[in-house]
Design a protein around this motif. Structure first.
Motif, PDB file in Angstrom:
ATOM      1  N   HIS A 223       0.856  -1.182   0.000  1.00  0.00           N
ATOM      2  CA  HIS A 223       0.000   0.000   0.000  1.00  0.00           C
ATOM      3  C   HIS A 223       0.896   1.236   0.000  1.00  0.00           C
ATOM      4  O   HIS A 223       1.625   1.470   0.955  1.00  0.00           O
TER       5      HIS A 223
ATOM      6  N   PRO B 249       0.093   3.761   3.251  1.00  0.00           N
ATOM      7  CA  PRO B 249      -0.208   2.622   4.113  1.00  0.00           C
ATOM      8  C   PRO B 249      -1.621   2.672   4.701  1.00  0.00           C
ATOM      9  O   PRO B 249      -2.158   3.759   4.952  1.00  0.00           O
ATOM     10  N   GLN B 250      -2.192   1.489   4.875  1.00  0.00           N
ATOM     11  CA  GLN B 250      -3.521   1.416   5.466  1.00  0.00           C
ATOM     12  C   GLN B 250      -3.537   2.080   6.832  1.00  0.00           C
ATOM     13  O   GLN B 250      -4.522   2.700   7.210  1.00  0.00           O
ATOM     14  N   SER B 251      -2.433   1.986   7.568  1.00  0.00           N
ATOM     15  CA  SER B 251      -2.357   2.592   8.898  1.00  0.00           C
ATOM     16  C   SER B 251      -2.437   4.115   8.836  1.00  0.00           C
ATOM     17  O   SER B 251      -2.699   4.767   9.838  1.00  0.00           O
ATOM     18  N   LEU B 252      -2.225   4.668   7.624  1.00  0.00           N
ATOM     19  CA  LEU B 252      -2.306   6.112   7.435  1.00  0.00           C
ATOM     20  C   LEU B 252      -3.509   6.503   6.573  1.00  0.00           C
ATOM     21  O   LEU B 252      -3.583   7.616   6.060  1.00  0.00           O
ATOM     22  N   GLY B 253      -4.435   5.550   6.391  1.00  0.00           N
ATOM     23  CA  GLY B 253      -5.668   5.837   5.653  1.00  0.00           C
ATOM     24  C   GLY B 253      -5.690   5.348   4.220  1.00  0.00           C
ATOM     25  O   GLY B 253      -6.635   5.639   3.488  1.00  0.00           O
TER      26      GLY B 253
ATOM     27  N   THR C 135      -6.080   2.886   0.912  1.00  0.00           N
ATOM     28  CA  THR C 135      -7.119   1.927   0.526  1.00  0.00           C
ATOM     29  C   THR C 135      -6.526   0.808  -0.327  1.00  0.00           C
ATOM     30  O   THR C 135      -5.346   0.832  -0.687  1.00  0.00           O
TER      31      THR C 135
ATOM     32  N   TYR D 136       7.722  -0.697   5.351  1.00  0.00           N
ATOM     33  CA  TYR D 136       6.799  -0.630   6.489  1.00  0.00           C
ATOM     34  C   TYR D 136       5.761   0.432   6.200  1.00  0.00           C
ATOM     35  O   TYR D 136       5.057   0.344   5.200  1.00  0.00           O
ATOM     36  N   ASN D 137       5.627   1.443   7.038  1.00  0.00           N
ATOM     37  CA  ASN D 137       4.672   2.514   6.742  1.00  0.00           C
ATOM     38  C   ASN D 137       5.387   3.857   6.560  1.00  0.00           C
ATOM     39  O   ASN D 137       4.792   4.911   6.692  1.00  0.00           O
TER      40      ASN D 137
END
Length: 147
Positions: free
Chosen positions: A36, A39-43, A45, A63-64
């Motif tokens: 992603h 990243p999904q952890s930062l919104g 999709t 990682y993110n």
């Protein structure tokens, strides 16, 4: 969860290469991941415009993180984004075709953050693997620039 249709689209768009280190998926013992970009952890999709094909090595090291430090300028810059940037504009293979050389601040920071040449590891596993791939005609990938 990324659909199988989206995975197939991303894989074909990437020519079955990790979109960071350009390792071929068929030479890897693990299926490549859907990275992603946001990243999904930062919104982020599961939209295909937010996905990149990545080997587990690059995915885990990214990682993110969204930024890295360019070792040449010591400035913080965004990491390479294969949906917005062209690999060949930021990277070139070394003369011996074993190392990825960052040509821009983005390329250098991404090389450093993702340790694309195992500079921070003594075993140099990826360099040893890249040394074998030309024997099978698998490296460097078609169209990749070399010094």
């Amino acid at each position: 969860m990324v659909s199988s249709q989206a995975r197939k689209f991303v894989q074909e768009r990437a020519r079955s290469l990790c979109e960071y280190c350009h390792s071929p998926e068929y030479l890897n013992s693990d299926r490549f991941t859907m990275e992603h970009l946001l990243p999904q952890s930062l919104g982020g999709t599961d939209d295909v415009d937010n996905l990149a094909l990545a080997c587990s090595r690059c995915n885990g090291r990214r990682y993110n993180f969204m930024t890295g430090i360019d070792p040449e300028t010591e400035m913080e810059v965004t990491l390479f984004n294969p949906r917005q940037q062209n690999w060949s504009e930021h990277y070139v293979w070394s003369v011996d075709r074993l190392q990825i050389v960052g040509k821009t601040a983005v390329g250098r920071a991404t090389c450093h953050r993702l340790d694309l040449n195992d500079d921070h590891h003594n075993d140099k596993f990826i360099i040893r693997a890249r040394a074998l791939w030309p024997r099978g005609g698998w490296h460097p990938p078609d169209g990749d620039p070399c010094l």
